[in-house]
Motif scaffolding. Structure first.
Motif, PDB file in Angstrom:
ATOM      1  N   ARG A  18       0.801  -1.185  -0.036  1.00 35.68           N
ATOM      2  CA  ARG A  18       0.129  -0.110  -0.056  1.00 35.68           C
ATOM      3  C   ARG A  18       0.920   1.096  -0.097  1.00 35.68           C
ATOM      4  N   PRO A  19       0.247   2.266  -0.366  1.00 35.79           N
ATOM      5  CA  PRO A  19       1.113   3.631  -0.561  1.00 35.79           C
ATOM      6  C   PRO A  19       2.157   3.961   0.755  1.00 35.79           C
ATOM      7  N   ALA A  20       1.657   3.779   1.877  1.00 33.16           N
ATOM      8  CA  ALA A  20       2.304   4.062   3.192  1.00 33.16           C
ATOM      9  C   ALA A  20       3.470   3.084   3.253  1.00 33.16           C
ATOM     10  N   ALA A  21       3.320   1.852   3.026  1.00 28.81           N
ATOM     11  CA  ALA A  21       4.348   0.883   3.244  1.00 28.81           C
ATOM     12  C   ALA A  21       5.255   1.135   2.172  1.00 28.81           C
ATOM     13  N   LEU A  22       5.216   1.430   0.861  1.00 31.63           N
ATOM     14  CA  LEU A  22       5.962   1.648  -0.135  1.00 31.63           C
ATOM     15  C   LEU A  22       6.764   2.947   0.124  1.00 31.63           C
ATOM     16  N   ARG A  23       6.214   4.147   0.585  1.00 33.61           N
ATOM     17  CA  ARG A  23       6.863   5.144   1.071  1.00 33.61           C
ATOM     18  C   ARG A  23       7.818   4.870   2.144  1.00 33.61           C
ATOM     19  N   ALA A  24       7.723   3.995   3.138  1.00 36.56           N
ATOM     20  CA  ALA A  24       8.494   3.642   4.085  1.00 36.56           C
ATOM     21  C   ALA A  24       9.901   2.857   3.582  1.00 36.56           C
ATOM     22  N   LEU A  25       9.601   1.778   2.519  1.00 41.29           N
ATOM     23  CA  LEU A  25      10.515   1.096   1.771  1.00 41.29           C
ATOM     24  C   LEU A  25      11.432   2.287   1.244  1.00 41.29           C
ATOM     25  N   LEU A  29      15.171   3.061   1.289  1.00 41.87           N
ATOM     26  CA  LEU A  29      16.451   2.910   0.084  1.00 41.87           C
ATOM     27  C   LEU A  29      17.116   4.342   0.393  1.00 41.87           C
ATOM     28  N   GLU A  30      16.523   5.402   0.395  1.00 39.39           N
ATOM     29  CA  GLU A  30      17.021   6.714   0.037  1.00 39.39           C
ATOM     30  C   GLU A  30      18.278   6.902   1.445  1.00 39.39           C
ATOM     31  N   ARG A  31      17.844   6.347   2.528  1.00 31.97           N
ATOM     32  CA  ARG A  31      18.729   6.474   3.431  1.00 31.97           C
ATOM     33  C   ARG A  31      20.054   5.845   3.151  1.00 31.97           C
ATOM     34  N   LEU A  32      19.613   4.541   2.704  1.00 25.79           N
ATOM     35  CA  LEU A  32      21.068   3.729   2.330  1.00 25.79           C
ATOM     36  C   LEU A  32      22.041   4.290   0.971  1.00 25.79           C
ATOM     37  N   ALA A  33      21.327   5.072   0.057  1.00 29.29           N
ATOM     38  CA  ALA A  33      21.817   5.577  -0.998  1.00 29.29           C
ATOM     39  C   ALA A  33      22.445   6.781  -0.338  1.00 29.29           C
ATOM     40  N   ASP A  34      21.831   7.610   0.499  1.00 32.02           N
ATOM     41  CA  ASP A  34      22.718   8.979   0.918  1.00 32.02           C
ATOM     42  C   ASP A  34      23.811   8.414   1.714  1.00 32.02           C
ATOM     43  N   GLU A  42      26.116   0.328   4.002  1.00 34.43           N
ATOM     44  CA  GLU A  42      25.203  -0.150   5.053  1.00 34.43           C
ATOM     45  C   GLU A  42      24.549  -1.114   4.246  1.00 34.43           C
ATOM     46  N   HIS A  43      23.704  -1.847   5.212  1.00 36.28           N
ATOM     47  CA  HIS A  43      22.487  -2.695   4.510  1.00 36.28           C
ATOM     48  C   HIS A  43      21.279  -2.640   5.471  1.00 36.28           C
ATOM     49  N   GLU A  44      20.234  -2.972   5.011  1.00 35.63           N
ATOM     50  CA  GLU A  44      18.816  -3.002   5.835  1.00 35.63           C
ATOM     51  C   GLU A  44      18.278  -4.534   5.600  1.00 35.63           C
ATOM     52  N   ALA A  68       5.965 -18.268  -3.613  1.00 34.42           N
ATOM     53  CA  ALA A  68       6.432 -18.394  -2.325  1.00 34.42           C
ATOM     54  C   ALA A  68       6.704 -16.934  -1.719  1.00 34.42           C
ATOM     55  N   ILE A  69       5.935 -16.909  -0.155  1.00 38.26           N
ATOM     56  CA  ILE A  69       6.375 -15.631   0.300  1.00 38.26           C
ATOM     57  C   ILE A  69       7.890 -15.445   0.974  1.00 38.26           C
ATOM     58  N   VAL A  70       8.364 -14.371   0.713  1.00 37.92           N
ATOM     59  CA  VAL A  70       9.726 -14.282   1.270  1.00 37.92           C
ATOM     60  C   VAL A  70       9.753 -13.630   2.589  1.00 37.92           C
ATOM     61  N   HIS A  71      10.305 -14.229   3.494  1.00 37.86           N
ATOM     62  CA  HIS A  71      10.344 -13.756   4.898  1.00 37.86           C
ATOM     63  C   HIS A  71      11.512 -13.008   5.372  1.00 37.86           C
ATOM     64  N   HIS A  72      12.642 -12.878   4.465  1.00 36.38           N
ATOM     65  CA  HIS A  72      13.821 -11.954   4.659  1.00 36.38           C
ATOM     66  C   HIS A  72      14.192 -11.441   3.470  1.00 36.38           C
ATOM     67  N   VAL A  73      14.658 -10.250   3.593  1.00 42.94           N
ATOM     68  CA  VAL A  73      15.291  -9.574   2.282  1.00 42.94           C
ATOM     69  C   VAL A  73      16.374  -8.651   2.813  1.00 42.94           C
ATOM     70  N   LYS A  74      17.380  -8.730   2.340  1.00 42.17           N
ATOM     71  CA  LYS A  74      18.530  -7.810   2.688  1.00 42.17           C
ATOM     72  C   LYS A  74      18.845  -7.211   1.717  1.00 42.17           C
ATOM     73  N   ILE A  75      18.954  -5.814   1.831  1.00 42.29           N
ATOM     74  CA  ILE A  75      19.146  -4.646   0.943  1.00 42.29           C
ATOM     75  C   ILE A  75      20.670  -4.063   0.992  1.00 42.29           C
ATOM     76  N   SER A  76      21.548  -4.281   0.210  1.00 42.82           N
ATOM     77  CA  SER A  76      22.961  -3.673   0.626  1.00 42.82           C
ATOM     78  C   SER A  76      23.029  -2.652  -0.561  1.00 42.82           C
ATOM     79  N   ALA A  77      23.836  -1.658   0.044  1.00 48.53           N
ATOM     80  CA  ALA A  77      24.351  -0.458  -0.695  1.00 48.53           C
ATOM     81  C   ALA A  77      25.711  -0.859  -1.354  1.00 48.53           C
ATOM     82  N   LEU A  78      25.979  -0.237  -2.606  1.00 41.44           N
ATOM     83  CA  LEU A  78      27.315  -0.448  -2.961  1.00 41.44           C
ATOM     84  C   LEU A  78      27.832   0.852  -3.347  1.00 41.44           C
ATOM     85  N   PRO A  79      29.010   1.075  -3.502  1.00 41.00           N
ATOM     86  CA  PRO A  79      29.862   2.134  -3.412  1.00 41.00           C
ATOM     87  C   PRO A  79      29.420   2.883  -4.777  1.00 41.00           C
ATOM     88  N   ALA A  80      29.481   4.274  -4.628  1.00 44.07           N
ATOM     89  CA  ALA A  80      28.969   5.274  -5.681  1.00 44.07           C
ATOM     90  C   ALA A  80      29.673   5.075  -6.982  1.00 44.07           C
TER      91      ALA A  80
END
Length: 80
Positions: A18-25, A29-34, A42-44, A68-80
């Motif tokens: 839903r919109p609120a959940a997508l905005r939270a995601l 992502l913005e925090r990781l990019a910054d 870092e990673h989330e 299949a429902i995914v129960h764990h997602v790891k999002i990792s930042a890479l160098p700019a």
């Protein structure tokens, strides 16, 4: 809360939210990019309740889904 599904046969990951959940995601992502632009790689982690979290749904919003429902997602930042 978002739902992440993996359809192994089609090799597709689907994210439902839903919109609120997508905005939270998007904020995470913005925090990781910054931080990555500042040299902090870092990673989330996102977890379902079954994996002691609160970010991910434990059931698909699509009752017809066979993915299949995914129960764990790891999002990792890479160098700019």
């Amino acid at each position: 809360m978002i739902a992440v599904e993996f359809d192994e046969m089609a090799c597709i990951v689907t994210v439902h939210g839903r919109p609120a959940a997508l905005r939270a995601l998007a904020q995470k992502l913005e925090r990781l990019a910054d931080k990555a632009e500042a040299g902090q790689l870092e990673h989330e982690h996102l977890y379902s309740e079954e994996w002691a979290g609160y970010d991910l749904a434990t059931v698909s919003p699509d009752p017809a889904s066979r993915a299949a429902i995914v129960h764990h997602v790891k999002i990792s930042a890479l160098p700019a």
